[in-house]
Write a protein that holds these residues in place. Sequence first.
Motif, PDB file in Angstrom:
ATOM      1  N   LEU A  67      36.018  40.991  30.395  1.00  0.00           N
ATOM      2  CA  LEU A  67      35.761  40.265  29.517  1.00  0.00           C
ATOM      3  C   LEU A  67      35.660  38.594  29.994  1.00  0.00           C
ATOM      4  O   LEU A  67      34.754  37.786  29.863  1.00  0.00           O
ATOM      5  CB  LEU A  67      36.748  40.002  28.288  1.00  0.00           C
ATOM      6  N   GLN A  68      36.565  38.340  31.175  1.00  0.00           N
ATOM      7  CA  GLN A  68      36.274  37.323  31.844  1.00  0.00           C
ATOM      8  C   GLN A  68      35.242  37.279  32.740  1.00  0.00           C
ATOM      9  O   GLN A  68      34.392  35.998  32.677  1.00  0.00           O
ATOM     10  CB  GLN A  68      37.651  37.408  33.163  1.00  0.00           C
ATOM     11  N   ILE A  69      34.659  38.252  32.916  1.00  0.00           N
ATOM     12  CA  ILE A  69      33.191  38.262  33.613  1.00  0.00           C
ATOM     13  C   ILE A  69      32.107  38.109  32.848  1.00  0.00           C
ATOM     14  O   ILE A  69      31.239  37.434  33.048  1.00  0.00           O
ATOM     15  CB  ILE A  69      32.925  39.840  34.445  1.00  0.00           C
ATOM     16  N   MET A  70      32.307  38.517  31.772  1.00  0.00           N
ATOM     17  CA  MET A  70      31.264  38.345  30.733  1.00  0.00           C
ATOM     18  C   MET A  70      31.130  36.907  30.286  1.00  0.00           C
ATOM     19  O   MET A  70      29.796  36.372  29.937  1.00  0.00           O
ATOM     20  CB  MET A  70      31.302  39.368  29.165  1.00  0.00           C
ATOM     21  N   GLY A  71      32.282  36.421  30.175  1.00  0.00           N
ATOM     22  CA  GLY A  71      32.281  34.883  29.596  1.00  0.00           C
ATOM     23  C   GLY A  71      31.611  34.792  28.432  1.00  0.00           C
ATOM     24  O   GLY A  71      31.562  35.573  27.349  1.00  0.00           O
ATOM     25  N   ALA A 327      33.382  43.548  41.139  1.00  0.00           N
ATOM     26  CA  ALA A 327      34.496  42.962  41.624  1.00  0.00           C
ATOM     27  C   ALA A 327      34.622  41.314  41.013  1.00  0.00           C
ATOM     28  O   ALA A 327      35.586  40.647  41.153  1.00  0.00           O
ATOM     29  CB  ALA A 327      34.568  42.792  42.907  1.00  0.00           C
ATOM     30  N   GLY A 328      33.348  40.856  40.494  1.00  0.00           N
ATOM     31  CA  GLY A 328      33.494  39.804  39.889  1.00  0.00           C
ATOM     32  C   GLY A 328      32.262  39.225  39.396  1.00  0.00           C
ATOM     33  O   GLY A 328      31.128  39.978  39.229  1.00  0.00           O
ATOM     34  N   ALA A 329      32.055  38.152  38.987  1.00  0.00           N
ATOM     35  CA  ALA A 329      30.779  37.577  38.034  1.00  0.00           C
ATOM     36  C   ALA A 329      29.640  37.722  38.956  1.00  0.00           C
ATOM     37  O   ALA A 329      28.293  38.197  38.578  1.00  0.00           O
ATOM     38  CB  ALA A 329      30.941  36.345  37.572  1.00  0.00           C
ATOM     39  N   ALA A 330      29.633  37.460  40.368  1.00  0.00           N
ATOM     40  CA  ALA A 330      28.183  37.338  41.202  1.00  0.00           C
ATOM     41  C   ALA A 330      27.851  38.694  41.245  1.00  0.00           C
ATOM     42  O   ALA A 330      26.510  39.001  41.052  1.00  0.00           O
ATOM     43  CB  ALA A 330      28.762  36.945  42.507  1.00  0.00           C
ATOM     44  N   PRO A 331      28.425  39.758  41.667  1.00  0.00           N
ATOM     45  CA  PRO A 331      27.621  41.151  41.684  1.00  0.00           C
ATOM     46  C   PRO A 331      27.438  41.889  40.226  1.00  0.00           C
ATOM     47  O   PRO A 331      26.238  42.295  40.405  1.00  0.00           O
ATOM     48  CB  PRO A 331      28.968  42.011  42.235  1.00  0.00           C
ATOM     49  N   TYR A 332      28.122  41.267  39.259  1.00  0.00           N
ATOM     50  CA  TYR A 332      27.795  41.723  37.814  1.00  0.00           C
ATOM     51  C   TYR A 332      26.331  41.111  37.333  1.00  0.00           C
ATOM     52  O   TYR A 332      25.303  41.735  37.059  1.00  0.00           O
ATOM     53  CB  TYR A 332      28.789  41.326  36.709  1.00  0.00           C
ATOM     54  N   PHE A 333      26.352  39.721  37.652  1.00  0.00           N
ATOM     55  CA  PHE A 333      25.164  39.084  37.023  1.00  0.00           C
ATOM     56  C   PHE A 333      23.783  39.132  38.024  1.00  0.00           C
ATOM     57  O   PHE A 333      22.895  38.829  37.455  1.00  0.00           O
ATOM     58  CB  PHE A 333      25.349  37.655  36.751  1.00  0.00           C
ATOM     59  N   PHE A 336      21.149  41.326  36.334  1.00  0.00           N
ATOM     60  CA  PHE A 336      20.203  40.589  35.524  1.00  0.00           C
ATOM     61  C   PHE A 336      19.192  39.512  35.957  1.00  0.00           C
ATOM     62  O   PHE A 336      17.999  39.552  35.587  1.00  0.00           O
ATOM     63  CB  PHE A 336      20.995  39.692  34.466  1.00  0.00           C
ATOM     64  N   ASP A 337      19.828  38.858  37.037  1.00  0.00           N
ATOM     65  CA  ASP A 337      19.021  37.759  37.683  1.00  0.00           C
ATOM     66  C   ASP A 337      17.847  38.364  38.667  1.00  0.00           C
ATOM     67  O   ASP A 337      16.905  37.790  38.734  1.00  0.00           O
ATOM     68  CB  ASP A 337      19.987  36.875  38.425  1.00  0.00           C
ATOM     69  N   MET A 338      18.036  39.599  39.025  1.00  0.00           N
ATOM     70  CA  MET A 338      17.125  40.297  39.752  1.00  0.00           C
ATOM     71  C   MET A 338      15.452  40.518  38.859  1.00  0.00           C
ATOM     72  O   MET A 338      14.306  40.448  39.320  1.00  0.00           O
ATOM     73  CB  MET A 338      17.135  41.568  40.108  1.00  0.00           C
ATOM     74  N   TRP A 339      15.936  40.610  37.510  1.00  0.00           N
ATOM     75  CA  TRP A 339      14.814  40.754  36.711  1.00  0.00           C
ATOM     76  C   TRP A 339      14.130  39.447  36.256  1.00  0.00           C
ATOM     77  O   TRP A 339      13.072  39.466  35.555  1.00  0.00           O
ATOM     78  CB  TRP A 339      15.288  41.356  35.348  1.00  0.00           C
ATOM     79  N   GLU A 340      14.487  38.406  36.554  1.00  0.00           N
ATOM     80  CA  GLU A 340      13.882  36.968  36.544  1.00  0.00           C
ATOM     81  C   GLU A 340      12.451  36.990  36.604  1.00  0.00           C
ATOM     82  O   GLU A 340      11.984  36.530  35.429  1.00  0.00           O
ATOM     83  CB  GLU A 340      14.546  35.846  37.490  1.00  0.00           C
ATOM     84  N   PRO A 341      11.780  37.549  37.380  1.00  0.00           N
ATOM     85  CA  PRO A 341      10.386  37.458  37.413  1.00  0.00           C
ATOM     86  C   PRO A 341       9.666  38.145  36.366  1.00  0.00           C
ATOM     87  O   PRO A 341       8.537  37.871  35.807  1.00  0.00           O
ATOM     88  CB  PRO A 341       9.917  37.907  38.967  1.00  0.00           C
TER      89      PRO A 341
END
Length: 383
Positions: A67-71, A327-333, A336-341
């Motif tokens: 939940l912390q990661i999801m924010g 392990a944290g927000a960076a690897p999790y998001f 999603f961010d790879m799909w930006e294009p």
Amino acid sequence: MRMKNDPHALYGVFALAGCALLAWGLTVSVAPASARAQASGAANEFYDSHFHLTNYVQQGITPREFLQIMGTRVGRSTLFGIPLQQQWSYANSGDFAPTYYLHSDAPLYYYSFTDAYIASVYRALAPAEQARFDPMITGFNPADMYGADHVRRVLKTFPGVFTGIGEFSIHKEFVSAKVSGETASLTNPALDRVLAFAAEAGLVVILHSDIDMPFAKADAEPVYLTQMKALLKRHPKAAIIWAHVGLGRIVHPVQVSAEAAERSPNHMEIVDAMLLDPALRHLNFDISWDEVAKYAVSSPEAIGRVAAMLNKYPDRFLFGTDTVAPAGAAPYFAVFDMWEPVWKRLTPETSLKVRKGNYVRLFDEARRNVRAWEKANVKDTPR
Ligand SMILES: [Zn+2]
């Protein structure tokens, strides 16, 4: 190991006539989701249809850490472990404790306690926290005629908790062959019993089954496609999400050479035909896993073709991260961010559906149906 930057592979991948230019036009007026979020701190970008709380040795993060990661970026998520446990065989790896299936030659086995674990950590949450999660049952052996009985037993033991079953795997590169006991198959009646029960109870299904074998030849029909279609058609009442659009790390999108293009469909054409098939209206695909994202954003052509496919069938695709105990927000998001294009090239309606709307439709309907099944079939259902 994967087919990195192989333009030939990717040409075959998403060789649907692209409307990248048209989609580009649309992006002028619509800011991409993550840019919006970064600029304004906007919330609730996506719901995660494919998330593993624990890994192949049942270790991971707690739902509160998640939940912390999801924010505020992630409104809701599925919640499941991994049904397979990697054995630590001292004879094989000595003092090295494997945590991934590629770390050891020892077998994997079905670890049914994962369902009790997921139920217990979910139940420890406050109602508002619970509302953000859809726990899933995974700890059954799909090659066992008793597999469906396990699923039923989990619902009866933990009523009010689960929304669906999966992610579970039938064909998975490197994994299927390592599972101790009988190898799973799309033609096994044990799997039919599981899917029939999912339909009866209203459980949404996340099924991983590679469309093809690793290192398949170009111009060849994917080996498991016919069996997969037949399986899906035998269970028209089950809501099924085919994970990763049938792809894997090295099970790459189906390739077709220019010479064979008239008689052999490529991956996008196969998916397109399935989505058009009225007998497969209950089929959805998830675009989870960074390996899938790599294929999708590997070239401007691939991006255009993937975006065109999503825009053509906005109701049939769900985004998921397929992260495992991040392990944290960076690897999790990052996924999603790879799909930006691709996000940039979707219509606003399609983008919203793939990120959230299709999740809400499928998982909320499953929640309602499973609660109704429990009410009718479980005595003393806690309310
Ligand atoms: Zn997964």
